[in-house]
Design an enzyme around this catalytic site. Structure first.
Site, PDB file in Angstrom:
ATOM      1  N   LYS A 189       0.820  -1.206   0.000  1.00  0.00           N
ATOM      2  CA  LYS A 189       0.000   0.000   0.000  1.00  0.00           C
ATOM      3  C   LYS A 189       0.868   1.277   0.000  1.00  0.00           C
ATOM      4  O   LYS A 189       2.084   1.195   0.120  1.00  0.00           O
ATOM      5  CB  LYS A 189      -0.951  -0.028   1.206  1.00  0.00           C
TER       6      LYS A 189
HETATM    7  C1  LIG Z   1      -4.887  -4.916   0.600  1.00  0.00           C
HETATM    8  C2  LIG Z   1      -6.353  -4.966   0.597  1.00  0.00           C
HETATM    9  C3  LIG Z   1      -7.075  -5.502   1.673  1.00  0.00           C
HETATM   10  C4  LIG Z   1      -6.424  -6.247   2.798  1.00  0.00           C
HETATM   11  O1  LIG Z   1      -5.548  -5.514   3.530  1.00  0.00           O
HETATM   12  P1  LIG Z   1      -4.714  -6.278   4.687  1.00  0.00           P
HETATM   13  O2  LIG Z   1      -4.174  -5.123   5.480  1.00  0.00           O
HETATM   14  O3  LIG Z   1      -3.671  -7.080   4.001  1.00  0.00           O
HETATM   15  O4  LIG Z   1      -5.671  -7.097   5.460  1.00  0.00           O
HETATM   16  C5  LIG Z   1      -8.452  -5.415   1.669  1.00  0.00           C
HETATM   17  N1  LIG Z   1      -9.115  -4.846   0.647  1.00  0.00           N
HETATM   18  C6  LIG Z   1      -8.467  -4.347  -0.417  1.00  0.00           C
HETATM   19  C7  LIG Z   1      -9.254  -3.700  -1.505  1.00  0.00           C
HETATM   20  C8  LIG Z   1      -7.063  -4.413  -0.486  1.00  0.00           C
HETATM   21  O5  LIG Z   1      -6.426  -3.948  -1.561  1.00  0.00           O
END
Ligand SMILES: *Cc1c(COP(=O)(O)O)cnc(C)c1O
Length: 383
Positions: A189
Site C-alpha cells: 500500500k
Molecule cells: C490490501 C487490501 C485488503 C487487505 O488488507 P490487509 O491489510 O492485508 O488485510 C483489503 N481490501 C483491499 C481492496 C485491499 O487492496
C-alpha cells in the site's frame, strides 16, 4: 533500437520506501513498550484521526481485521447479509464470512470500478445490514448514490479504504464517508508497516465498542487511560491490536506521506499525459477521475479492449523487464466464491477483470523509468 529492446534493469511493480527515519523510530520503540496501545500506537491514532477529521481511529493488525472489527462492533453476524463487490481482494468477503454473515456480490460501475449504486440496490433485501464499497485504485465509488441508498434502506456503510488513504470524495477523506472506514498498511500500500491496518469511526460510541472487541473483549484500553482501576472481561472479543514497534514504523511513514503522495501524483499524471493520446487512438481506457474525485494515486491501470490483448501486453512488458500486473480474479468466479455466490453474472466485473493491467507506481521510480514504461506500453499495441 527502441525502448522495448534496450531495457537494462528491471522496473519493479512496487517497492516500499523505508529509510533511516523508519529504522530510528523502530529502534526507539524497541526500548519501550512492545505490545499494543503503547505511545506510538496512540500517537499514530491521533495523527490519523486529525488527518481524517474523525473522533477515533484504532490501529489494527490488518485491514482485514479492521473490517471484521467494524462488522462486530456494528453487531452484524449470523442471518445478516452484506453487499460488497466481487471485484475486490478476498478480505472484503472474508471479513463478512468470519463474523458469520453472508456476502452478496454486486456489480461495479464501468467508470469508477467501484460498486454500482443501481446494482447494489438490486442486491439489497430484508436481511441486508451493510454495504462495503471498495475505493478501487484510490478513486471513490459513487458515494452520493451509495449513501442515499443506505439512508433510504437503513443499512450501514463500511468503506474498504485499503487503497484510499489520502484520497477524497467531494473534498472529504475516503474512509470517513460511511459508518466505518478500514485502511491497510500492508507492504503493497501507499504507506506501510509490513502488515497493519486501521479502523476510523465517526461515532465515538462505536469507537468504544471497537476498542473493547480489539482488546480480547476487555476494558484494558480504558484501564491504561486510568478510567477504571482494574480491567476485566466485559464482552466477546478478539485480538486485533497492532504492536507498538509496528506503530512506530507507521509513525515514520506518516512523516513521509506528503512526499510519497507528491511523487506518486507526478508519476500518475505523467502516465496520463504520456498515454492518453495512444489510449484514445487504440481503444484503451485509463483511469478517469470525476470532478468529485481526489485520487489517492494508489494504482494506475490500462483497460485493454479484450483479454488476449491484455495478456499480450503483460507478456510484452515482462520481456521489456517491466513488472505490470493484472488484478482481482472476480470473487464470484473463484473456487471458494462459487460455493456461496448464487449471483447471476456480474458483467462489468467480469469484463474489467479480464482487461485490466496495473503499471508500476511507487516513489522510487525514476523519471527515466516512467518514460520507459510509457514507451513500452505504447509498444504493446503498435507492434
Ligand atoms: C490490501 C487490501 C485488503 C487487505 O488488507 P490487509 O491489510 O492485508 O488485510 C483489503 N481490501 C483491499 C481492496 C485491499 O487492496
Amino acid at each position: 533500437m527502441g525502448f522495448c529492446e534496450t531495457a537494462l534493469t528491471d522496473i519493479p511493480f512496487h517497492r516500499p520506501w523505508i529509510g533511516a527515519v523508519e529504522q530510528q523510530r523502530v529502534s526507539q520503540a524497541l526500548l519501550g513498550r512492545l505490545s499494543g496501545d503503547g505511545p506510538f500506537c496512540r500517537r499514530v491514532e491521533s495523527r490519523l484521526a486529525e488527518q481524517l477529521g474523525v473522533p477515533r481511529v484504532l490501529l489494527t493488525t490488518s485491514c482485514t481485521h479492521a473490517m471484521e472489527l467494524a462488522l462486530l462492533a456494528l453487531g452484524i453476524g449470523p442471518g445478516d447479509e452484506v453487499v460488497c463487490p466481487s471485484f475486490t481482494f478476498v478480505s472484503t468477503a472474508n471479513a463478512v464470512l468470519r463474523v458469520g454473515a453472508r456476502p452478496v456480490f454486486a456489480d461495479i460501475d464501468a467508470l469508477t470500478l467501484g460498486l454500482s449504486p443501481e446494482d447494489t440496490e438490486r442486491r439489497i433485501g430484508p436481511r441486508t445490514r451493510a454495504v462495503i464499497p471498495v475505493h478501487y485504485a484510490g478513486l471513490a465509488a459513487d458515494m452520493d448514490g451509495l449513501s442515499a441508498l443506505a439512508r433510504g434502506k437503513r443499512v450501514r456503510i463500511i468503506e474498504d479504504a485499503a487503497h484510499g488513504l489520502a484520497g477524497s470524495w467531494r473534498g472529504r477523506p475516503l474512509g470517513t464517508l460511511g459508518d466505518a472506514g478500514c485502511f491497510s498498511f500492508h507492504e503493497t500500500k501507499n504507506i506501510t508497516c509490513g502488515e497493519g491496518g486501521a479502523l476510523a469511526v465517526r461515532d465515538p460510541e462505536l469507537g468504544k465498542k471497537a476498542e473493547i472487541i480489539r482488546e480480547k473483549g476487555t476494558n484494558r484500553s480504558a484501564f491504561f487511560r486510568g478510567e477504571v482501576d482494574k480491567y476485566t472481561w466485559v464482552a466477546e472479543g478478539s485480538s486485533y491490536i497492532l504492536a507498538d514497534p509496528l506503530a512506530a514504523l507507521l509513525d515514520a511513514q506518516l512523516d513521509r506521506l506528503e512526499e510519497i503522495q507528491t511523487r506518486r501524483r507526478s508519476i500518475y499524471e505523467r502516465y496520463l499525459e504520456g498515454l492518453s493520446g495512444w489510449a484514445a487512438s487504440q481503444g484503451m481506457h485509463l483511469p478517469r477521475a470525476r470532478p468529485e474525485h481526489g485520487p489517492s494515486f494508489h494504482i494506475f491501470y490500462v483497460l485493454y479492449p479484450d483479454e488476449s490483448r491484455r495478456d499480450h501486453a503483460i507478456a510484452a512488458l515482462k520481456s521489456s523487464r517491466i513488472q505490470a500486473s493484472f488484478h482481482y480474479v472476480p470473487l464470484h468466479l473463484s473456487p471458494h466464491g462459487r460455493a456461496f455466490a448464487t449471483n447471476a453474472a456480474l458483467p462489468v466485473t467480469e469484463s474489467v477483470a479480464a482487461r485490466l493491467v496495473r503499471l508500476p507506481l511507487h516513489p522510487q521510480l525514476s523519471d527515466a523509468d516512467v518514460e520507459r514504461v510509457i514507451e513500452a506500453v505504447r509498444c504493446t499495441s503498435s507492434s
